[in-house]
Design a protein around this motif. Sequence first.
Motif, PDB file in Angstrom:
ATOM      1  N   VAL A  21      15.964  31.247  16.674  1.00 20.76           N
ATOM      2  CA  VAL A  21      16.036  31.748  15.289  1.00 20.76           C
ATOM      3  C   VAL A  21      17.289  32.606  15.167  1.00 20.76           C
ATOM      4  CG1 VAL A  21      14.450  33.696  15.803  1.00 20.76           C
ATOM      5  CG2 VAL A  21      14.817  33.007  13.437  1.00 20.76           C
ATOM      6  N   GLY A  22      17.991  32.425  14.049  1.00 19.96           N
ATOM      7  CA  GLY A  22      19.216  33.200  13.827  1.00 19.96           C
ATOM      8  C   GLY A  22      19.315  33.609  12.361  1.00 19.96           C
ATOM      9  N   PHE A  23      20.098  34.668  12.111  1.00 22.00           N
ATOM     10  CA  PHE A  23      20.189  35.253  10.764  1.00 22.00           C
ATOM     11  C   PHE A  23      21.651  35.342  10.350  1.00 22.00           C
ATOM     12  CE2 PHE A  23      16.390  36.565  12.897  1.00 22.00           C
ATOM     13  CZ  PHE A  23      15.406  36.691  11.927  1.00 22.00           C
ATOM     14  N   ALA A  24      21.958  34.822   9.153  1.00 23.99           N
ATOM     15  CA  ALA A  24      23.337  34.880   8.647  1.00 23.99           C
ATOM     16  C   ALA A  24      23.350  35.477   7.244  1.00 23.99           C
ATOM     17  CB  ALA A  24      23.940  33.484   8.589  1.00 23.99           C
ATOM     18  N   PRO A  25      24.207  36.453   6.981  1.00 19.64           N
ATOM     19  CA  PRO A  25      24.338  36.928   5.598  1.00 19.64           C
ATOM     20  C   PRO A  25      24.904  35.791   4.749  1.00 19.64           C
ATOM     21  CG  PRO A  25      25.560  38.317   7.153  1.00 19.64           C
ATOM     22  CD  PRO A  25      25.135  37.103   7.905  1.00 19.64           C
ATOM     23  N   ALA A  26      24.386  35.623   3.525  1.00 17.96           N
ATOM     24  CA  ALA A  26      24.813  34.492   2.690  1.00 17.96           C
ATOM     25  C   ALA A  26      26.305  34.561   2.390  1.00 17.96           C
ATOM     26  CB  ALA A  26      23.999  34.466   1.405  1.00 17.96           C
ATOM     27  N   ASP A  27      26.869  35.779   2.384  1.00 21.63           N
ATOM     28  CA  ASP A  27      28.304  35.860   2.048  1.00 21.63           C
ATOM     29  C   ASP A  27      29.215  35.407   3.193  1.00 21.63           C
ATOM     30  OD1 ASP A  27      28.146  38.103   3.630  1.00 21.63           O
ATOM     31  OD2 ASP A  27      28.395  39.547   1.974  1.00 21.63           O
ATOM     32  N   ARG A  28      28.661  35.090   4.347  1.00 22.98           N
ATOM     33  CA  ARG A  28      29.501  34.475   5.406  1.00 22.98           C
ATOM     34  C   ARG A  28      30.099  33.146   4.931  1.00 22.98           C
ATOM     35  NH1 ARG A  28      26.533  35.568  11.273  1.00 22.98           N
ATOM     36  NH2 ARG A  28      27.158  37.747  11.401  1.00 22.98           N
ATOM     37  N   TYR A  29      29.391  32.487   4.008  1.00 19.88           N
ATOM     38  CA  TYR A  29      29.901  31.210   3.481  1.00 19.88           C
ATOM     39  C   TYR A  29      31.213  31.382   2.728  1.00 19.88           C
ATOM     40  CZ  TYR A  29      25.738  28.508   4.629  1.00 19.88           C
ATOM     41  OH  TYR A  29      24.741  27.843   5.310  1.00 19.88           O
ATOM     42  N   HIS A  31      33.803  32.980   3.589  1.00 15.78           N
ATOM     43  CA  HIS A  31      34.977  33.133   4.461  1.00 15.78           C
ATOM     44  C   HIS A  31      35.041  31.936   5.404  1.00 15.78           C
ATOM     45  CE1 HIS A  31      34.836  37.203   2.912  1.00 15.78           C
ATOM     46  NE2 HIS A  31      33.567  37.230   3.250  1.00 15.78           N
ATOM     47  N   PRO A  32      35.575  30.804   4.915  1.00 15.54           N
ATOM     48  CA  PRO A  32      35.547  29.573   5.723  1.00 15.54           C
ATOM     49  C   PRO A  32      36.138  29.759   7.122  1.00 15.54           C
ATOM     50  CG  PRO A  32      36.337  29.117   3.512  1.00 15.54           C
ATOM     51  CD  PRO A  32      36.211  30.618   3.615  1.00 15.54           C
ATOM     52  N   PRO A  33      35.342  29.510   8.156  1.00 10.28           N
ATOM     53  CA  PRO A  33      35.845  29.651   9.517  1.00 10.28           C
ATOM     54  C   PRO A  33      36.694  28.458   9.947  1.00 10.28           C
ATOM     55  CG  PRO A  33      33.509  29.084   9.550  1.00 10.28           C
ATOM     56  CD  PRO A  33      33.907  29.170   8.113  1.00 10.28           C
ATOM     57  N   PHE A  34      36.546  27.326   9.267  1.00 11.88           N
ATOM     58  CA  PHE A  34      37.358  26.134   9.534  1.00 11.88           C
ATOM     59  C   PHE A  34      37.318  25.256   8.292  1.00 11.88           C
ATOM     60  CE2 PHE A  34      33.139  25.749  11.558  1.00 11.88           C
ATOM     61  CZ  PHE A  34      32.590  24.738  10.801  1.00 11.88           C
ATOM     62  N   THR A  35      38.143  24.231   8.261  1.00  6.87           N
ATOM     63  CA  THR A  35      38.127  23.315   7.111  1.00  6.87           C
ATOM     64  C   THR A  35      37.922  21.876   7.608  1.00  6.87           C
ATOM     65  OG1 THR A  35      40.519  23.158   7.233  1.00  6.87           O
ATOM     66  CG2 THR A  35      39.601  24.688   5.590  1.00  6.87           C
ATOM     67  N   PRO A  36      37.332  20.957   6.822  1.00  6.36           N
ATOM     68  CA  PRO A  36      36.780  21.240   5.512  1.00  6.36           C
ATOM     69  C   PRO A  36      35.530  22.111   5.618  1.00  6.36           C
ATOM     70  CG  PRO A  36      36.246  19.007   6.183  1.00  6.36           C
ATOM     71  CD  PRO A  36      37.124  19.569   7.247  1.00  6.36           C
ATOM     72  N   TRP A  37      35.368  23.007   4.656  1.00  8.97           N
ATOM     73  CA  TRP A  37      34.217  23.906   4.689  1.00  8.97           C
ATOM     74  C   TRP A  37      33.207  23.469   3.637  1.00  8.97           C
ATOM     75  CZ3 TRP A  37      31.563  26.412   7.802  1.00  8.97           C
ATOM     76  CH2 TRP A  37      30.726  27.460   7.432  1.00  8.97           C
ATOM     77  N   ARG A 128      23.419  22.298   9.762  1.00  8.10           N
ATOM     78  CA  ARG A 128      24.367  22.496  10.867  1.00  8.10           C
ATOM     79  C   ARG A 128      25.276  23.687  10.603  1.00  8.10           C
ATOM     80  NH1 ARG A 128      26.797  16.580  11.364  1.00  8.10           N
ATOM     81  NH2 ARG A 128      26.416  16.782   9.150  1.00  8.10           N
ATOM     82  N   HIS A 129      25.815  23.726   9.387  1.00 10.05           N
ATOM     83  CA  HIS A 129      26.714  24.842   9.063  1.00 10.05           C
ATOM     84  C   HIS A 129      25.941  26.154   9.057  1.00 10.05           C
ATOM     85  CE1 HIS A 129      28.933  21.280   7.856  1.00 10.05           C
ATOM     86  NE2 HIS A 129      30.032  22.010   7.982  1.00 10.05           N
ATOM     87  N   ALA A 130      24.684  26.096   8.585  1.00 12.72           N
ATOM     88  CA  ALA A 130      23.850  27.306   8.566  1.00 12.72           C
ATOM     89  C   ALA A 130      23.585  27.780   9.998  1.00 12.72           C
ATOM     90  CB  ALA A 130      22.543  27.015   7.833  1.00 12.72           C
ATOM     91  N   ALA A 131      23.283  26.820  10.893  1.00 12.72           N
ATOM     92  CA  ALA A 131      22.995  27.186  12.285  1.00 12.72           C
ATOM     93  C   ALA A 131      24.228  27.824  12.930  1.00 12.72           C
ATOM     94  CB  ALA A 131      22.563  25.953  13.074  1.00 12.72           C
ATOM     95  N   TYR A 132      25.389  27.280  12.600  1.00 18.99           N
ATOM     96  CA  TYR A 132      26.633  27.861  13.126  1.00 18.99           C
ATOM     97  C   TYR A 132      26.777  29.308  12.636  1.00 18.99           C
ATOM     98  CZ  TYR A 132      31.535  29.065  13.362  1.00 18.99           C
ATOM     99  OH  TYR A 132      32.698  29.756  13.585  1.00 18.99           O
ATOM    100  N   LEU A 133      26.614  29.505  11.333  1.00 20.42           N
ATOM    101  CA  LEU A 133      26.797  30.856  10.765  1.00 20.42           C
ATOM    102  C   LEU A 133      25.726  31.828  11.255  1.00 20.42           C
ATOM    103  CD1 LEU A 133      27.796  30.120   7.049  1.00 20.42           C
ATOM    104  CD2 LEU A 133      29.288  30.844   8.921  1.00 20.42           C
TER     105      LEU A 133
END
Length: 268
Positions: A21-29, A31-37, A128-133
């Motif tokens: 289980v992991g937790f990401a603040p929604a505003d992490r989205y 700040h694109p860590p890579f592209t395409p985001w 997948r992107h959520a799991a990464y964040l």
Amino acid sequence: MNSRLKSGVKNLCSRLGIPLVGFAPADRYDHPPFTPWVPEEFRPDAIFPGTKTVIVIGIPVSLPALETAPSIWYLEEYRTVNALLDAGTHRIATFLNERGFASVAIPRDGYGSVSILKEKPVAFFSHRHAAYLAGLGNFGINNVILTRKYGPRVRFASIFTTAKIPPDPVIDEPLCIECMQCVKICPVNALPGVDYPKDLTDKRACATRSEELAKRYAAPCGFCIKVCPIGEDRTLFAREKTGIYDETDPRHEKLHRAWAHVRKFGVR
Ligand code: B12
């Protein structure tokens, strides 16, 4: 930030048998860590306005079952894990709603049939992107998220909540070692190799293979996750050597016979 809520969710996961289980603040989205985001309309705050935290859960698929794919064993394993994921996110959302934090469970997949994916190859939200964040892992050449514990042999689902929950750090160092075994084993050459984002996965080829297997009750394919050398599950099941997947190598005949046996039953 609500640390007690975080412990509450983690305890609930452990009671439910959810190992990741992991937790990401929604505003992490934002700040694109890579592209395409992730395009804006696919982000949590666009789908469920007011989302402050995305909680992602992960449940492994059993490596020995996966090795028999295409097979009824892996299909059933996949269905069970999917059911547990959807039940898990639902219970976590209810837990949060009962405590006054508006929350929703996002289904682990989100498509009606594989043939729909051939026309519209994406879902409304990417786990997948959520799991990464949420710090659970990072992308491999095989286009899925690799985790330390299970490599890519883990499925995810997410919860959007209005609660502000302390985040987990993103894993920056790549877990994929670019051995290219997933690229080589893909039966429809859907995985392009290292030059992402120029080279994107051939979703249509992947979905077409899945559709063909589904007609035989033998989807999903799973080759690109079975062969990945990353993950502690390989040690647990004494599967450190991925050369075992060369089914012409007589040194692993016992395993090959077992897989061939399973593949004969329950499917067309
Ligand atoms: C559609 C889908 C499929 C399709 C299409 C596969 C494919 N290659 O894309 C099919 C049915 C064939 C399939 C197969 C598989 N899948 Co699948 N699949 C999904 C699903 C439902 C939606 C993915 C999605 O649309 N995301 C939303 C969009 C926005 O994101 P995206 O596709 O990642 O696209 C991004 C980039 O690729 C890029 N992009 C994509 N296209 C384009 C085009 C252009 C022009 C540009 C610029 C950018 C771009 O931009 C997007 C935003 O960043 C997810 C569940 C979910 N809802 O997340 C599971 C999911 C991704 N699948 C999963 C798995 C495990 C598999 C399989 C291994 C099958 C299996 N179960 O054994 C294979 C692996 C295929 C592979 N190597 O990619 C897991 C991955 C878990 C993990 N560890 O990461 C997921 C998350 C399901 C789950 N709940 O766990 N899958």
